[in-house]
Design an enzyme around this catalytic site. Structure first.
Site, PDB file in Angstrom:
ATOM      1  N   ASN A 155       0.774  -1.353  -0.141  1.00 55.73           N
ATOM      2  CA  ASN A 155      -0.089   0.114  -0.047  1.00 55.73           C
ATOM      3  C   ASN A 155       0.688   1.409  -0.167  1.00 55.73           C
ATOM      4  O   ASN A 155       0.427   2.203  -0.506  1.00 55.73           O
ATOM      5  CB  ASN A 155      -1.074  -0.084   1.132  1.00 55.73           C
ATOM      6  CG  ASN A 155      -0.536  -0.128   2.623  1.00 55.73           C
ATOM      7  OD1 ASN A 155       0.627  -0.607   2.511  1.00 55.73           O
ATOM      8  ND2 ASN A 155      -1.079   0.096   3.469  1.00 55.73           N
ATOM      9  N   GLU A 253       3.816  -3.526  12.741  1.00 55.86           N
ATOM     10  CA  GLU A 253       2.673  -2.661  12.316  1.00 55.86           C
ATOM     11  C   GLU A 253       1.836  -3.187  11.509  1.00 55.86           C
ATOM     12  O   GLU A 253       2.042  -3.717  10.304  1.00 55.86           O
ATOM     13  CB  GLU A 253       3.514  -1.550  11.489  1.00 55.86           C
ATOM     14  CG  GLU A 253       4.682  -0.846  12.116  1.00 55.86           C
ATOM     15  CD  GLU A 253       4.239   0.041  13.177  1.00 55.86           C
ATOM     16  OE1 GLU A 253       2.883   0.354  13.707  1.00 55.86           O
ATOM     17  OE2 GLU A 253       5.271   0.286  14.012  1.00 55.86           O
ATOM     18  N   CYS A 287      -3.193   1.574   6.584  1.00 52.67           N
ATOM     19  CA  CYS A 287      -3.651   0.949   7.952  1.00 52.67           C
ATOM     20  C   CYS A 287      -4.375   1.919   8.960  1.00 52.67           C
ATOM     21  O   CYS A 287      -5.122   1.479   9.623  1.00 52.67           O
ATOM     22  CB  CYS A 287      -2.171   0.658   8.600  1.00 52.67           C
ATOM     23  SG  CYS A 287      -0.859   1.721   8.746  1.00 52.67           S
ATOM     24  N   GLU A 465       7.462   2.537  15.541  1.00 56.87           N
ATOM     25  CA  GLU A 465       8.272   3.479  14.516  1.00 56.87           C
ATOM     26  C   GLU A 465       8.075   4.705  14.502  1.00 56.87           C
ATOM     27  O   GLU A 465       7.294   5.274  15.315  1.00 56.87           O
ATOM     28  CB  GLU A 465       7.903   2.836  13.085  1.00 56.87           C
ATOM     29  CG  GLU A 465       7.962   1.357  12.679  1.00 56.87           C
ATOM     30  CD  GLU A 465       7.662   1.064  11.426  1.00 56.87           C
ATOM     31  OE1 GLU A 465       6.854   1.541  10.717  1.00 56.87           O
ATOM     32  OE2 GLU A 465       8.512   0.093  10.914  1.00 56.87           O
TER      33      GLU A 465
HETATM   34  P1  NDP Z   1       0.204  -9.277   4.022  1.00 56.79           P
HETATM   35  O1  NDP Z   1       0.206  -9.198   5.579  1.00 56.79           O
HETATM   36  O2  NDP Z   1      -0.184 -10.855   3.625  1.00 56.79           O
HETATM   37  O3  NDP Z   1       1.639  -9.076   3.354  1.00 56.79           O
HETATM   38  C1  NDP Z   1       2.443  -8.077   3.897  1.00 56.79           C
HETATM   39  C2  NDP Z   1       4.012  -8.419   3.346  1.00 56.79           C
HETATM   40  O4  NDP Z   1       4.257  -9.502   4.001  1.00 56.79           O
HETATM   41  C3  NDP Z   1       4.093  -8.749   2.142  1.00 56.79           C
HETATM   42  O5  NDP Z   1       5.596  -8.390   1.549  1.00 56.79           O
HETATM   43  C4  NDP Z   1       4.057 -10.203   2.022  1.00 56.79           C
HETATM   44  O6  NDP Z   1       4.383 -10.792   0.893  1.00 56.79           O
HETATM   45  C5  NDP Z   1       4.612 -10.846   3.250  1.00 56.79           C
HETATM   46  N1  NDP Z   1       4.287 -11.930   3.683  1.00 56.79           N
HETATM   47  C6  NDP Z   1       3.037 -12.362   3.565  1.00 56.79           C
HETATM   48  N2  NDP Z   1       3.096 -13.826   4.050  1.00 56.79           N
HETATM   49  C7  NDP Z   1       4.361 -13.953   4.824  1.00 56.79           C
HETATM   50  C8  NDP Z   1       4.837 -15.034   5.567  1.00 56.79           C
HETATM   51  N3  NDP Z   1       4.272 -16.101   6.019  1.00 56.79           N
HETATM   52  N4  NDP Z   1       5.974 -14.532   6.073  1.00 56.79           N
HETATM   53  C9  NDP Z   1       6.666 -13.588   5.656  1.00 56.79           C
HETATM   54  N5  NDP Z   1       6.035 -12.502   4.898  1.00 56.79           N
HETATM   55  C10 NDP Z   1       4.969 -12.686   4.605  1.00 56.79           C
HETATM   56  O7  NDP Z   1      -0.673  -8.554   3.534  1.00 56.79           O
HETATM   57  P2  NDP Z   1      -1.534  -8.420   2.251  1.00 56.79           P
HETATM   58  O8  NDP Z   1      -0.541  -7.866   1.416  1.00 56.79           O
HETATM   59  O9  NDP Z   1      -1.964  -9.839   1.773  1.00 56.79           O
HETATM   60  O10 NDP Z   1      -2.842  -7.626   2.490  1.00 56.79           O
HETATM   61  C11 NDP Z   1      -3.995  -8.578   3.204  1.00 56.79           C
HETATM   62  C12 NDP Z   1      -4.610  -7.579   4.166  1.00 56.79           C
HETATM   63  O11 NDP Z   1      -3.640  -7.268   5.046  1.00 56.79           O
HETATM   64  C13 NDP Z   1      -5.287  -6.283   3.680  1.00 56.79           C
HETATM   65  O12 NDP Z   1      -6.532  -6.456   3.065  1.00 56.79           O
HETATM   66  C14 NDP Z   1      -5.298  -5.499   4.859  1.00 56.79           C
HETATM   67  O13 NDP Z   1      -6.495  -5.903   5.739  1.00 56.79           O
HETATM   68  C15 NDP Z   1      -4.012  -5.843   5.492  1.00 56.79           C
HETATM   69  N6  NDP Z   1      -2.867  -4.876   5.258  1.00 56.79           N
HETATM   70  C16 NDP Z   1      -2.773  -3.988   6.236  1.00 56.79           C
HETATM   71  C17 NDP Z   1      -1.678  -3.233   6.109  1.00 56.79           C
HETATM   72  C18 NDP Z   1      -1.381  -2.128   7.137  1.00 56.79           C
HETATM   73  O14 NDP Z   1      -0.737  -1.212   6.755  1.00 56.79           O
HETATM   74  N7  NDP Z   1      -1.656  -2.284   7.995  1.00 56.79           N
HETATM   75  C19 NDP Z   1      -1.043  -3.246   4.939  1.00 56.79           C
HETATM   76  C20 NDP Z   1      -1.256  -4.366   4.018  1.00 56.79           C
HETATM   77  C21 NDP Z   1      -2.261  -5.167   4.263  1.00 56.79           C
HETATM   78  P3  NDP Z   1       3.508 -11.197  -0.419  1.00 56.79           P
HETATM   79  O15 NDP Z   1       2.877  -9.678  -0.754  1.00 56.79           O
HETATM   80  O16 NDP Z   1       4.617 -11.485  -1.823  1.00 56.79           O
HETATM   81  O17 NDP Z   1       2.521 -11.960   0.021  1.00 56.79           O
END
Ligand code: NDP
Length: 486
Positions: A155, A253, A287, A465
């Site tokens: 994001n 976070e 977030c 952070e």
């Molecule tokens: P994720 O938590 O799945 O992904 C965030 C990061 O973690 C990405 O780089 C992802 O890689 C990586 N990741 C995923 N699974 C693992 C794992 N098992 N071990 C280590 N790293 C991992 O978020 P999503 O992008 O799938 O979004 C899903 C939901 O999460 C959203 O709909 C939202 O609700 C929430 N979200 C919240 C955020 C915030 O700022 N609070 C930011 C993003 C998401 P990859 O993308 O390659 O899977």
């Protein structure tokens, strides 16, 4: 017919140069058109190991530099990125979907954070305790942790990275970043620019790929001493569990469902404008977006009318189209998730006053668009009340007063940000004290300052952070006792 040409990137940036990952190619899609425009091979365990080894090799020399020298180097590198911002902005829009204006705001903020910590390098001190016993003094040293793994979502690929990179490297650590599998390109170019600007080889490395392979390998790597993660709560919990082996440090976070309380003495126009900006900015994918509004009965009709009118007026379009105010969601999955949350909410109650579906414009048919949506007074146990809605859909509830508003605000597993709108200082103070969240804005919204610590309570995370406090999460302290007398 697609007008996007497929480009390829080797997928990594290790030891100061491009690095070729060895995993299968991952498609990168333009969220505004739905077309794949790039392919990037994902990192394998061996690729993660190469990046971590490079970071480990750079560590001793980097951590031995004077702190202010590290700050100076980071500032020069950040300045070089700034000179190339015009190149990064369209790249971020293309892979993330956000408007060009929002990409520029994001990258400017990311550079600001690098500069902020470069300056703070001069404030990174330990403590001194004189005369603990006669002739005995105590000193508390700060030492870097070592190699830090930074796992970042899609994001805000650059700001969320800078929030980790800047305090980590100023404190003397070296970093391996894993951006989201869907947004690797801006991060890879960011790393190249920092290296061109003078950040020494190995201090900042990038290995792209999926979370399940590349991310997990980074968390498990024995030389990684800390994982700094931003993303969803379930993945954060998995990372915390995995990091327990090896007693690794973590900062998380995670998600949020930030409440906004609008009192009957608020500046209604300003509050409505903040609610709209705070919810629809970045297509609601933040977030700390405003995700629930509680408004006092006396001003509810006025507030609902103004927020609804603003939602209807927003110009939805491709990120690179002239005049777009809100771009698409990042993926089709993300759009369908939000559409599902709105539908499941309306199935149990509430009134839809704006949006509720994709745009009618056939030109936008290929992209992952969803119109700015407002739902009034759904049940308090509906999905839009209890789940994190990561998209442009805002629920609004009427409440009888401050006690009810705070009670509803706190009835959430999340505790990231919050805001209250009132001209009454006593009410503002009560809200700031009683809302369970890491941040409370009073008559203001969703701007995170580098000067203040940021981090969630409850399921929204662990650790801070921003602020000088960030250094606490990238250093170990060591107490040294010096007897200088007889
Ligand atoms: P994720 O938590 O799945 O992904 C965030 C990061 O973690 C990405 O780089 C992802 O890689 C990586 N990741 C995923 N699974 C693992 C794992 N098992 N071990 C280590 N790293 C991992 O978020 P999503 O992008 O799938 O979004 C899903 C939901 O999460 C959203 O709909 C939202 O609700 C929430 N979200 C919240 C955020 C915030 O700022 N609070 C930011 C993003 C998401 P990859 O993308 O390659 O899977």
């Amino acid at each position: 017919m697609s007008t996007d040409t497929i480009v390829t990137h080797p997928g990594g940036f290790v030891a100061g140069r491009e690095y070729s990952n060895n995993g299968p190619a991952l498609p990168i899609t333009n969220p505004g058109t739905g077309h794949v425009f790039a392919e990037v091979p994902g990192g394998t365990e061996a690729d993660v190991d190469a990046a971590v080894q490079a970071a480990r090799e750079a560590l001793d020399e980097w951590s031995a530099l004077a702190v202010s020298k590290r700050g100076e180097i980071l500032a020069a590198a950040a300045h070089h990125v700034e000179e190339h911002i015009d190149e990064l902005v369209p790249l971020l829009t293309r892979e993330q979907g956000k408007t060009l204006r929002d990409s520029r705001i994001e990258i400017t903020k990311a550079i600001d954070t690098l500069m902020h910590y470069a300056g703070l390098s001069k404030a990174l001190r330990g403590a001194h305790a004189p005369n603990l016993d006669p002739g005995v003094d105590g000193t508390v040293l700060r030492r870097p942790l070592g190699v830090v793994g930074a796992i970042v979502p899609w994001n805000f690929p650059t700001t969320l990275l800078s929030n980790k990179l800047a305090p980590a490297v100023v404190a003397g650590n070296t970093v391996v970043a894993k951006p989201a599998g869907t947004t690797p390109l801006t991060t890879l170019r960011y790393a190249e620019l920092l290296a061109e600007g003078g950040l020494p080889a190995g201090v900042f490395n990038v290995v792209t790929g999926s979370g399940s392979v590349t991310g997990t390998a980074l968390v498990k790597h024995p030389l990684v001493r800390k994982i700094a993660f931003t993303g969803s709560t379930p993945v954060g919990e998995q990372i915390m569990a995995l990091a327990a082996r090896g007693t690794k440090r973590v900062t998380l976070e995670l998600g949020g469902s930030d409440p906004m309380i609008i009192c009957d003495d608020a500046d209604v126009a300003a509050a409505a404008s903040a609610a709209s900006m705070g919810r629809f900015y970045n297509c609601g994918q933040a977030c700390l977006a405003i995700k629930r509004v509680y408004v006092f009965d006396a001003v509810a009709d006025e507030v609902i009318e103004q927020i609804t009118a603003k939602a209807k007026r927003l110009k939805v379009g491709r990120g690179d189209a002239e005049g777009s105010q809100m771009g698409p969601l990042h993926t089709a999955v993300q759009r369908d998730e939000v559409a599902g949350q709105v539908q499941r909410t309306l199935d149990v109650g509430g009134t839809l006053t704006a949006g509720g579906g994709p745009p009618e414009d056939p030109e936008l048919g290929g992209g992952f668009f969803y119109m700015p949506t407002v739902v009034v007074d759904p049940p308090h146990d509906a999905p839009m009340a209890t789940e994190e809605v990561f998209g442009p859909a805002l629920p609004i509830w009427r409440v009888s007063g401050l006690d009810e508003a705070i009670e509803r605000a706190n009835a959430s597993q999340f505790g990231l940000g919050s805001s209250v709108w009132t001209r009454d200082l006593h009410r503002a103070r009560q809200a700031a004290e009683r809302i369970e969240a890491g941040y409370t804005w009073i008559n203001s919204r969703t701007k995170v300052y580098d000067e203040l610590p940021f981090g969630g309570w409850k399921s929204s995370g662990y650790g801070k952070e921003h602020g000088e406090e960030a250094f606490d999460f990238y250093t170990e302290t060591k107490s040294v006792v010096i007897r200088s007398g007889p």
